[in-house]
Design a protein around this motif. Structure first.
Motif, short mmCIF file in Angstrom:
data_model
loop_
_atom_site.label_atom_id
_atom_site.label_comp_id
_atom_site.label_asym_id
_atom_site.label_seq_id
_atom_site.Cartn_x
_atom_site.Cartn_y
_atom_site.Cartn_z
N GLY A 52 -22.41 -2.39 -7.40
CA GLY A 52 -22.98 -2.46 -6.06
C GLY A 52 -22.00 -2.35 -4.92
O GLY A 52 -22.40 -2.25 -3.76
N ILE A 53 -20.69 -2.38 -5.20
CA ILE A 53 -19.70 -2.24 -4.13
C ILE A 53 -19.77 -0.81 -3.59
O ILE A 53 -19.58 0.15 -4.34
CB ILE A 53 -18.29 -2.56 -4.64
N ASN A 54 -20.04 -0.68 -2.30
CA ASN A 54 -20.19 0.67 -1.75
C ASN A 54 -19.62 0.82 -0.35
O ASN A 54 -19.92 1.80 0.34
CB ASN A 54 -21.67 1.08 -1.75
N ASN A 55 -18.77 -0.13 0.05
CA ASN A 55 -18.16 0.00 1.37
C ASN A 55 -17.00 -0.98 1.47
O ASN A 55 -16.88 -1.91 0.66
CB ASN A 55 -19.19 -0.27 2.47
N ALA A 56 -16.16 -0.76 2.46
CA ALA A 56 -15.02 -1.66 2.68
C ALA A 56 -14.53 -1.49 4.11
O ALA A 56 -14.83 -0.50 4.78
CB ALA A 56 -13.89 -1.35 1.69
N LYS A 57 -13.79 -2.49 4.55
CA LYS A 57 -13.05 -2.40 5.81
C LYS A 57 -11.59 -2.65 5.47
O LYS A 57 -11.25 -3.65 4.84
CB LYS A 57 -13.56 -3.44 6.81
N LEU A 58 -10.72 -1.72 5.85
CA LEU A 58 -9.29 -1.83 5.58
C LEU A 58 -8.54 -1.72 6.90
O LEU A 58 -8.72 -0.77 7.66
CB LEU A 58 -8.84 -0.72 4.63
N GLU A 59 -7.70 -2.70 7.17
CA GLU A 59 -6.94 -2.72 8.41
C GLU A 59 -5.45 -2.80 8.09
O GLU A 59 -4.98 -3.80 7.53
CB GLU A 59 -7.34 -3.92 9.27
N THR A 60 -4.72 -1.75 8.41
CA THR A 60 -3.27 -1.76 8.23
C THR A 60 -2.63 -2.62 9.32
O THR A 60 -2.82 -2.36 10.51
CB THR A 60 -2.70 -0.34 8.29
N LEU A 61 -1.88 -3.64 8.92
CA LEU A 61 -1.22 -4.52 9.87
C LEU A 61 0.25 -4.15 10.08
O LEU A 61 0.82 -4.41 11.14
CB LEU A 61 -1.32 -5.97 9.39
N GLU A 62 0.84 -3.55 9.05
CA GLU A 62 2.26 -3.20 9.13
C GLU A 62 2.56 -2.17 8.06
O GLU A 62 2.01 -2.22 6.95
CB GLU A 62 3.10 -4.46 8.91
N ALA A 63 3.43 -1.22 8.36
CA ALA A 63 3.87 -0.23 7.37
C ALA A 63 5.33 0.12 7.67
O ALA A 63 5.71 0.32 8.83
CB ALA A 63 3.01 1.02 7.42
N GLU A 64 6.14 0.17 6.60
CA GLU A 64 7.57 0.44 6.78
C GLU A 64 8.07 1.29 5.62
O GLU A 64 7.70 1.07 4.46
CB GLU A 64 8.34 -0.87 6.85
N LYS A 65 8.94 2.25 5.94
CA LYS A 65 9.46 3.19 4.94
C LYS A 65 10.75 2.66 4.35
O LYS A 65 11.64 2.18 5.05
CB LYS A 65 9.68 4.55 5.59
N PHE A 66 10.86 2.75 3.01
CA PHE A 66 12.08 2.40 2.29
C PHE A 66 12.37 3.52 1.30
O PHE A 66 11.74 3.60 0.24
CB PHE A 66 11.91 1.07 1.53
N GLY A 67 13.29 4.40 1.63
CA GLY A 67 13.62 5.52 0.75
C GLY A 67 12.41 6.41 0.54
O GLY A 67 11.82 6.92 1.50
#
Length: 231
Positions: A52-67
């Motif tokens: 029955g899972i058919n939706n979501a809310k995703l919120e990026t709070l932080e993103a950082e590149k390492f190599g």
């Protein structure tokens, strides 16, 4: 990418997630062993969609590149039936460059919901009350439970054993089935709603609240006791 992931959940076809994950990708969900490899990952998500899972809310709070990797931190809400909240929590996703594209190398999340209280053991009793709620009254019904009935349950020590369940889809007659699941129930506690409301709010107000609650229902509630067992 988050929006693409959400669109796949809405489609109900986990196979569309194949290109999201690295060949050696892993899921590390709450309360579960690691789920390793793309085939196992797709099976995990398909089982959730089938449930029955058919939706979501995703919120990026932080993103950082390492190599060659990007570490993303965020918050999630998992939904079923469109807007019925199944779980809420936080996540860490490690993205890895594979073949010139960023793919999910590790997908880690854990719930922010409180721990589940103790439930009935073998030979304990569960009490279930079925309400058949008019569709146009469902919001008022939930407000009643949250704002008027919950304080009563907290006061008399029954809130930890009571859950309220709602069927995701309407019944054929247009009503919603909602269930008070009292797990476990005990003979030393009264689960009479009208009596509890009167004890907490006083006779006049308690009776008025109960009569108003009954206007949310399309027909009389039913109830049953169940004795638990083990396999």
């Amino acid at each position: 990418m988050n929006n693409k992931f959400i669109n796949v959940l809405r489609s109900g076809d986990a196979g569309k997630l194949k290109d999201f994950y690295a060949s050696n990708g892993q899921l590390l969900p709450t309360g579960s062993p690691a789920i390793i490899g793309v085939d196992q990952i797709l099976g995990f998500w398909q089982a959730g969609m089938n449930a029955g899972i058919n939706n979501a809310k995703l919120e990026t709070l932080e993103a950082e590149k390492f190599g060659d990797k990007v570490i993303e931190q965020g918050a999630y809400t998992i939904l079923a039936g469109g807007d019925f909240i199944i779980d809420q929590g936080k996540y860490i996703v490690i993205w890895k460059n594979e073949g010139g594209n960023l793919k999910i190398y590790r997908d880690i999340w854990n719930t922010s919901n409180p721990p589940t209280p103790s439930r009935a053991l073998e030979n304990d009793t569960i009490f279930m009350i079925y309400d058949y709620v008019k569709a146009e009254m469902i919001e008022k019904y939930h407000n009643f439970n949250e704002n008027l009935l919950k304080p009563v349950a907290v006061e008399y020590g029954t809130s930890s054993s009571v859950r309220i369940l709602q069927k995701l889809n309407k019944n054929e007659d247009g009503t919603f089935t909602c269930i008070y699941l009292i797990d476990p129930s005990t003979s030393t506690v009264s689960y009479s709603m009208p009596n509890s409301l009167v004890m907490y709010y006083g006779e006049e107000k308690g009776k008025a609240i109960y009569e108003n609650y009954k206007t949310y229902l399309a027909k009389k509630s039913t109830s049953t006791f169940i004795v638990t067992s083990v396999w």
